[in-house]
Design an enzyme around this catalytic site. Structure first.
Site, PDB file in Angstrom:
ATOM      1  N   LYS A  59      47.231  32.630  33.858  1.00  0.00           N
ATOM      2  CA  LYS A  59      45.821  32.732  34.242  1.00  0.00           C
ATOM      3  C   LYS A  59      44.892  33.147  33.095  1.00  0.00           C
ATOM      4  O   LYS A  59      43.708  32.807  33.103  1.00  0.00           O
ATOM      5  CB  LYS A  59      45.661  33.706  35.411  1.00  0.00           C
ATOM      6  CG  LYS A  59      46.282  33.226  36.716  1.00  0.00           C
ATOM      7  CD  LYS A  59      46.230  34.321  37.772  1.00  0.00           C
ATOM      8  CE  LYS A  59      46.912  33.895  39.061  1.00  0.00           C
ATOM      9  NZ  LYS A  59      46.083  33.008  39.856  1.00  0.00           N
ATOM     10  N   ASP A 106      40.713  32.700  43.362  1.00  0.00           N
ATOM     11  CA  ASP A 106      41.397  33.898  43.866  1.00  0.00           C
ATOM     12  C   ASP A 106      40.371  34.947  44.272  1.00  0.00           C
ATOM     13  O   ASP A 106      40.490  35.593  45.323  1.00  0.00           O
ATOM     14  CB  ASP A 106      42.312  34.494  42.794  1.00  0.00           C
ATOM     15  CG  ASP A 106      43.523  33.640  42.503  1.00  0.00           C
ATOM     16  OD1 ASP A 106      43.996  32.948  43.421  1.00  0.00           O
ATOM     17  OD2 ASP A 106      44.008  33.667  41.360  1.00  0.00           O
ATOM     18  N   GLY A 138      49.239  46.596  39.491  1.00  0.00           N
ATOM     19  CA  GLY A 138      49.251  45.391  38.679  1.00  0.00           C
ATOM     20  C   GLY A 138      48.035  45.335  37.781  1.00  0.00           C
ATOM     21  O   GLY A 138      47.011  45.979  38.062  1.00  0.00           O
ATOM     22  N   GLY A 163      47.455  42.095  35.746  1.00  0.00           N
ATOM     23  CA  GLY A 163      47.373  40.737  35.227  1.00  0.00           C
ATOM     24  C   GLY A 163      46.144  39.998  35.727  1.00  0.00           C
ATOM     25  O   GLY A 163      45.177  40.604  36.211  1.00  0.00           O
ATOM     26  N   GLY A 164      46.192  38.671  35.642  1.00  0.00           N
ATOM     27  CA  GLY A 164      45.045  37.865  36.032  1.00  0.00           C
ATOM     28  C   GLY A 164      44.657  38.015  37.484  1.00  0.00           C
ATOM     29  O   GLY A 164      43.474  38.105  37.822  1.00  0.00           O
ATOM     30  N   MET A 165      45.644  38.051  38.386  1.00  0.00           N
ATOM     31  CA  MET A 165      45.343  38.218  39.803  1.00  0.00           C
ATOM     32  C   MET A 165      44.796  39.606  40.082  1.00  0.00           C
ATOM     33  O   MET A 165      43.935  39.787  40.951  1.00  0.00           O
ATOM     34  CB  MET A 165      46.598  37.966  40.640  1.00  0.00           C
ATOM     35  CG  MET A 165      46.338  37.882  42.126  1.00  0.00           C
ATOM     36  SD  MET A 165      45.369  36.414  42.526  1.00  0.00           S
ATOM     37  CE  MET A 165      45.362  36.498  44.318  1.00  0.00           C
TER      38      MET A 165
END
Length: 284
Positions: free
Chosen positions: A81, A117, A140, A142-144
């Site tokens: 991502k 998203d 988390g 990351g991208g999400m």
């Protein structure tokens, strides 16, 4: 030749033809969710399109293929991502604001990146009426996680903690949106817990693991897992067993895929058509 109509559609690949429009997805661990969802909608709407999932061995070459072969749409999943940002021509505000991409639209060789998203999480927080005064733990970075934290901030949540072992990534994400960071849960609890890691994802090393301990689940008022496969992750199963309201990654996947479908085709399916595609996807 268009795909067969909704009444006759059985999930099989149609006979290919030179005029067919191709869309793809890129993921380290691709599933059939997007493939079934998009292809089912193509069938219902008699669109001469087809959708295929890939696990690229070289991301740069894969994106060059999108451009060079005239592939109309490209969904981007973990862990690509952020890496695809340098490979596109334009960033839509939905992606630029959070430096994370999950959708690429190819218009005559011009690649424009989006993030649906964010849209999905924003909608689910609203439709589930999650109170904005709830404390939140997001695991988390990351991208999400960027899409999740940005949606929480924009929805009005103020008490949010990002949990990430990577201090540089976790602290940067938290501070960007005015939240706090810590490296581990360390017995912490919140009104809403959100898993934005691959823990619990089918096919992974931690497929059977709980992303949050039982104590955090018991203390939570809402449990949210963005992992879409399986639809019932270990976290979601444990939360249901504890009688907690849940928001699932399968729900996120449906909304973000619908918005991708609209970006690719310019067509917005009806609610009944989306429901039929969702049911078909989950029946695999």
């Amino acid at each position: 030749m268009p795909l067969t109509s909704r009444a006759a559609f059985n999930g099989q690949v149609p006979i290919l033809n030179k005029d067919m429009t191709l869309c793809i997805s890129l993921s380290a661990r691709p599933s059939n969710n997007g493939t079934r969802f998009h292809n089912h909608l193509y069938g219902q709407l008699d669109l001469n399109w087809i959708y295929k999932a890939f696990a690229p061995t070289n991301l740069e070459q894969a994106i060059a293929g999108v451009r060079g072969l005239g592939i109309r749409g490209c969904a981007v999943s973990m862990p690509y991502k952020e890496d695809v940002i340098a490979l596109v021509d334009e960033m839509d505000p939905s992606a630029k604001a959070i430096d994370s991409v999950n959708t690429i639209v190819n218009t005559d060789g011009h690649l424009k990146a989006y993030n649906t998203d964010y849209t999905a999480i924003e909608q689910l927080l609203a439709t589930n009426s999650v109170p904005t005064d709830y404390s939140v733990l997001v695991q988390g970075a990351g991208g999400m996680a960027k899409a999740t934290v940005a949606a929480l901030r924009d929805a009005g949540f103020t008490d949010v903690t990002v949990i990430a072992r990577n201090e540089a990534a976790g602290r940067a994400l938290a501070e960007q949106y005015g939240f706090s960071w810590r490296a581990a849960l360390d017995g912490g609890a919140a009104d809403m817990i959100v898993n934005v890691t691959p823990i619990g994802m089918a096919g992974g090393a931690d497929a059977d693991a709980l992303s949050f301990p039982a104590e955090a689940i018991d203390a939570a008022k809402v449990v949210f897992d963005v992992v879409a496969l399986p639809a019932e992750t270990p976290l979601i199963r444990a939360a249901r067993a504890a009688g907690k309201p849940v928001i699932t990654g399968a729900e996120v996947a449906t909304i973000q895929a619908l918005e991708q479908f609209v970006l690719y085709t310019g067509v917005r399916p009806t609610a009944d058509q989306v429901r039929a595609a969702e049911e078909f996807t989950r029946a695999q």
